[in-house]
Design a protein around this motif. Structure first.
Motif, PDB file in Angstrom:
ATOM      1  N   GLN A 161      -5.471  13.398 -11.935  1.00 50.29           N
ATOM      2  CA  GLN A 161      -5.579  13.120 -10.503  1.00 50.29           C
ATOM      3  C   GLN A 161      -6.262  11.775 -10.240  1.00 50.29           C
ATOM      4  O   GLN A 161      -5.778  10.976  -9.430  1.00 50.29           O
ATOM      5  CB  GLN A 161      -6.359  14.255  -9.835  1.00 50.29           C
ATOM      6  N   LEU A 162      -7.358  11.488 -10.943  1.00 47.55           N
ATOM      7  CA  LEU A 162      -8.081  10.237 -10.710  1.00 47.55           C
ATOM      8  C   LEU A 162      -7.314   9.021 -11.226  1.00 47.55           C
ATOM      9  O   LEU A 162      -7.304   7.973 -10.570  1.00 47.55           O
ATOM     10  CB  LEU A 162      -9.481  10.300 -11.334  1.00 47.55           C
ATOM     11  N   LEU A 163      -6.667   9.137 -12.366  1.00 45.33           N
ATOM     12  CA  LEU A 163      -5.877   8.005 -12.891  1.00 45.33           C
ATOM     13  C   LEU A 163      -4.713   7.685 -11.958  1.00 45.33           C
ATOM     14  O   LEU A 163      -4.355   6.516 -11.780  1.00 45.33           O
ATOM     15  CB  LEU A 163      -5.374   8.294 -14.306  1.00 45.33           C
ATOM     16  N   GLU A 164      -4.146   8.715 -11.361  1.00 43.22           N
ATOM     17  CA  GLU A 164      -3.055   8.529 -10.402  1.00 43.22           C
ATOM     18  C   GLU A 164      -3.547   7.809  -9.145  1.00 43.22           C
ATOM     19  O   GLU A 164      -2.855   6.967  -8.585  1.00 43.22           O
ATOM     20  CB  GLU A 164      -2.497   9.906 -10.040  1.00 43.22           C
ATOM     21  N   LYS A 165      -4.763   8.129  -8.711  1.00 39.66           N
ATOM     22  CA  LYS A 165      -5.336   7.528  -7.497  1.00 39.66           C
ATOM     23  C   LYS A 165      -5.812   6.094  -7.719  1.00 39.66           C
ATOM     24  O   LYS A 165      -5.852   5.299  -6.791  1.00 39.66           O
ATOM     25  CB  LYS A 165      -6.523   8.352  -6.991  1.00 39.66           C
ATOM     26  N   PHE A 166      -6.228   5.779  -8.955  1.00 42.84           N
ATOM     27  CA  PHE A 166      -6.829   4.470  -9.231  1.00 42.84           C
ATOM     28  C   PHE A 166      -6.159   3.780 -10.422  1.00 42.84           C
ATOM     29  O   PHE A 166      -6.822   3.407 -11.390  1.00 42.84           O
ATOM     30  CB  PHE A 166      -8.336   4.633  -9.486  1.00 42.84           C
TER      31      PHE A 166
END
Length: 192
Positions: free
Chosen positions: A166-171
């Protein structure tokens, strides 16, 4: 700021018809910007309107929002849902626990915002939470698990398949990975 569905607007109009003339609704956040923030809706008679209230016009009624709650109700929505179990108002305020941050805010603040507004609410259903400890120079977000997550055998799966994804997708291009601060730490804090 606040979206109220047509069904919820009709419901409020029906409820307000039984109230004294000039009564509005009030949408508010108790303890805004904290982990214990709670959102609510109540009647707002004319003598309860404050000078600094924001007044939002809807179909047949107005919604009052106090100045302190306003930034935490950004992107909030109210719906009136009917299903086989009955009808209920639902209020969703993704920014109640943490004020929305600007897209050009430092990476640490933007990651913390996603954790507080999107990830922790998901983990809360299992009694858990995470906290951002730091973002390393290499772009790794170091997280600390708490609550029901501490000692859970699924932490690694949650971390890699859920939170990291989720975080890699967002940033993309800013964040290179995610790791648990307790990796390789043994002690009384977890089940080993």
């Amino acid at each position: 700021m606040i979206t109220i569905s047509d069904a919820a607007q009709a419901h409020f109009v029906t409820l307000l018809a039984d109230q004294p003339e000039g009564t509005h609704i009030r949408v508010f956040v108790i303890s805004p910007g904290t982990a214990t923030a709670e959102c609510g809706v109540s009647y707002c008679p004319p003598d309860a309107v404050e000078a600094d209230d924001m007044e939002l016009e809807f179909n047949g009624f107005n919604a009052m929002v106090d100045e302190k709650s306003a930034p935490f109700l950004e992107d909030a929505s109210i719906d009136f849902v009917t299903d086989q179990l009955g009808s209920q108002l639902t209020l969703k305020a993704p920014n109640a626990k943490m004020r929305k941050v600007a897209s050009d805010a430092p990476l640490h603040e933007r990651i913390d915002y996603v954790i507080q507004s999107e990830i922790n609410p998901q983990l809360a259903s299992h009694g858990g939470n995470i906290m951002l400890v730091e973002v390393t120079e290499e772009g790794t977000a170091v997280l600390q698990f708490g609550g029901g997550c501490n000692g859970c055998s699924m932490v690694d799966v949650t971390l890699k398949d859920g939170i990291e994804t989720q975080l890699l997708e967002k940033f993309p291009g800013e964040l290179t990975g995610v790791k648990d601060v307790t990796e390789h730490q043994h002690g009384d804090h977890s089940y080993q």
